[in-house]
Write a protein that holds these residues in place. Structure first.
Motif, PDB file in Angstrom:
ATOM      1  N   TYR A  79       0.834  -1.205   0.000  1.00 22.47           N
ATOM      2  CA  TYR A  79       0.000   0.000   0.000  1.00 22.47           C
ATOM      3  C   TYR A  79       0.872   1.259   0.000  1.00 22.47           C
ATOM      4  CZ  TYR A  79      -3.285   3.510   1.765  1.00 22.47           C
ATOM      5  OH  TYR A  79      -4.049   4.635   1.923  1.00 22.47           O
ATOM      6  N   TYR A  80       1.837   1.305   0.915  1.00 25.52           N
ATOM      7  CA  TYR A  80       2.712   2.467   0.998  1.00 25.52           C
ATOM      8  C   TYR A  80       3.626   2.572  -0.221  1.00 25.52           C
ATOM      9  CZ  TYR A  80       1.346   3.676   5.748  1.00 25.52           C
ATOM     10  OH  TYR A  80       0.635   4.077   6.845  1.00 25.52           O
ATOM     11  N   HIS A  81       4.129   1.451  -0.688  1.00 28.21           N
ATOM     12  CA  HIS A  81       5.030   1.445  -1.838  1.00 28.21           C
ATOM     13  C   HIS A  81       4.389   2.114  -3.055  1.00 28.21           C
ATOM     14  CE1 HIS A  81       8.448   0.152  -4.179  1.00 28.21           C
ATOM     15  NE2 HIS A  81       7.619  -0.334  -5.091  1.00 28.21           N
ATOM     16  N   LYS A  82       3.114   1.947  -3.213  1.00 27.60           N
ATOM     17  CA  LYS A  82       2.390   2.553  -4.338  1.00 27.60           C
ATOM     18  C   LYS A  82       2.240   4.063  -4.183  1.00 27.60           C
ATOM     19  CE  LYS A  82      -0.377  -1.505  -5.451  1.00 27.60           C
ATOM     20  NZ  LYS A  82      -1.734  -2.073  -5.470  1.00 27.60           N
ATOM     21  N   ARG A  83       2.474   4.597  -2.992  1.00 29.60           N
ATOM     22  CA  ARG A  83       2.179   6.007  -2.716  1.00 29.60           C
ATOM     23  C   ARG A  83       3.381   6.858  -2.311  1.00 29.60           C
ATOM     24  NH1 ARG A  83      -1.707   2.639  -2.112  1.00 29.60           N
ATOM     25  NH2 ARG A  83      -3.852   3.245  -2.537  1.00 29.60           N
ATOM     26  N   VAL A  84       4.574   6.311  -2.281  1.00 27.01           N
ATOM     27  CA  VAL A  84       5.719   7.038  -1.723  1.00 27.01           C
ATOM     28  C   VAL A  84       6.607   7.731  -2.751  1.00 27.01           C
ATOM     29  CG1 VAL A  84       5.848   5.620   0.344  1.00 27.01           C
ATOM     30  CG2 VAL A  84       7.196   4.991  -1.651  1.00 27.01           C
ATOM     31  N   ASN A  85       6.162   7.885  -3.947  1.00 30.11           N
ATOM     32  CA  ASN A  85       6.978   8.500  -4.990  1.00 30.11           C
ATOM     33  C   ASN A  85       7.507   9.868  -4.561  1.00 30.11           C
ATOM     34  OD1 ASN A  85       8.189   8.954  -7.442  1.00 30.11           O
ATOM     35  ND2 ASN A  85       6.311   9.578  -8.465  1.00 30.11           N
ATOM     36  N   GLY A  86       8.812   9.979  -4.375  1.00 31.25           N
ATOM     37  CA  GLY A  86       9.435  11.248  -4.033  1.00 31.25           C
ATOM     38  C   GLY A  86       9.456  11.608  -2.561  1.00 31.25           C
ATOM     39  N   VAL A  87       8.959  10.743  -1.704  1.00 33.24           N
ATOM     40  CA  VAL A  87       8.895  11.023  -0.265  1.00 33.24           C
ATOM     41  C   VAL A  87      10.210  10.634   0.404  1.00 33.24           C
ATOM     42  CG1 VAL A  87       7.686  10.424   1.867  1.00 33.24           C
ATOM     43  CG2 VAL A  87       6.408  10.690  -0.249  1.00 33.24           C
ATOM     44  N   GLY A  88      10.700  11.475   1.318  1.00 29.13           N
ATOM     45  CA  GLY A  88      11.946  11.196   2.027  1.00 29.13           C
ATOM     46  C   GLY A  88      11.777  10.264   3.219  1.00 29.13           C
ATOM     47  N   LEU A  89      10.619  10.284   3.876  1.00 27.73           N
ATOM     48  CA  LEU A  89      10.371   9.471   5.070  1.00 27.73           C
ATOM     49  C   LEU A  89       8.909   9.054   5.101  1.00 27.73           C
ATOM     50  CD1 LEU A  89      11.271   8.441   7.959  1.00 27.73           C
ATOM     51  CD2 LEU A  89      10.550  10.677   8.785  1.00 27.73           C
ATOM     52  N   VAL A  90       8.660   7.788   5.409  1.00 28.06           N
ATOM     53  CA  VAL A  90       7.302   7.284   5.563  1.00 28.06           C
ATOM     54  C   VAL A  90       7.120   6.813   7.003  1.00 28.06           C
ATOM     55  CG1 VAL A  90       5.649   5.511   4.833  1.00 28.06           C
ATOM     56  CG2 VAL A  90       7.176   6.540   3.157  1.00 28.06           C
ATOM     57  N   ILE A  91       6.073   7.276   7.646  1.00 27.92           N
ATOM     58  CA  ILE A  91       5.726   6.834   8.997  1.00 27.92           C
ATOM     59  C   ILE A  91       4.521   5.914   8.871  1.00 27.92           C
ATOM     60  CG2 ILE A  91       4.963   7.552  11.288  1.00 27.92           C
ATOM     61  CD1 ILE A  91       6.317  10.271  10.690  1.00 27.92           C
ATOM     62  N   THR A  92       4.616   4.723   9.430  1.00 24.10           N
ATOM     63  CA  THR A  92       3.504   3.775   9.347  1.00 24.10           C
ATOM     64  C   THR A  92       2.667   3.820  10.624  1.00 24.10           C
ATOM     65  OG1 THR A  92       4.632   1.865  10.331  1.00 24.10           O
ATOM     66  CG2 THR A  92       4.961   2.237   7.972  1.00 24.10           C
ATOM     67  N   GLY A  93       1.486   3.229  10.558  1.00 29.36           N
ATOM     68  CA  GLY A  93       0.620   3.157  11.719  1.00 29.36           C
ATOM     69  C   GLY A  93       0.902   1.940  12.592  1.00 29.36           C
TER      70      GLY A  93
END
Length: 65
Positions: free
Chosen positions: A46-60
């Motif tokens: 789910y996150y992989h499909k939405r992280v284009n260009g993001v430096g940091l992803v915080i999950t729930g």
């Protein structure tokens, strides 16, 4: 120079972690975590499909793999 240039510059922390930019994606779901609250393969996808260009992803989830 515009006021948002710093958002797109790298960021390094003291412990050696570096981000390619300062854009952070907040938690967007908790429904797909495993029963032990780790991030599931489904949520990673789910996150992989939405992280284009993001430096940091915080999950729930409580901890990431």
């Amino acid at each position: 120079m515009n006021k948002y240039n710093k958002l797109f510059s790298p960021l390094s922390f003291d412990k050696g972690i570096s981000l390619k930019n300062r854009i952070v994606m907040s938690p967007m779901t908790t429904w797909a975590s495993n029963e032990d609250f780790t991030i599931s393969d489904e949520e990673v996808e789910y996150y992989h499909k939405r992280v284009n260009g993001v430096g940091l992803v915080i999950t729930g989830s409580l901890k990431a793999v």
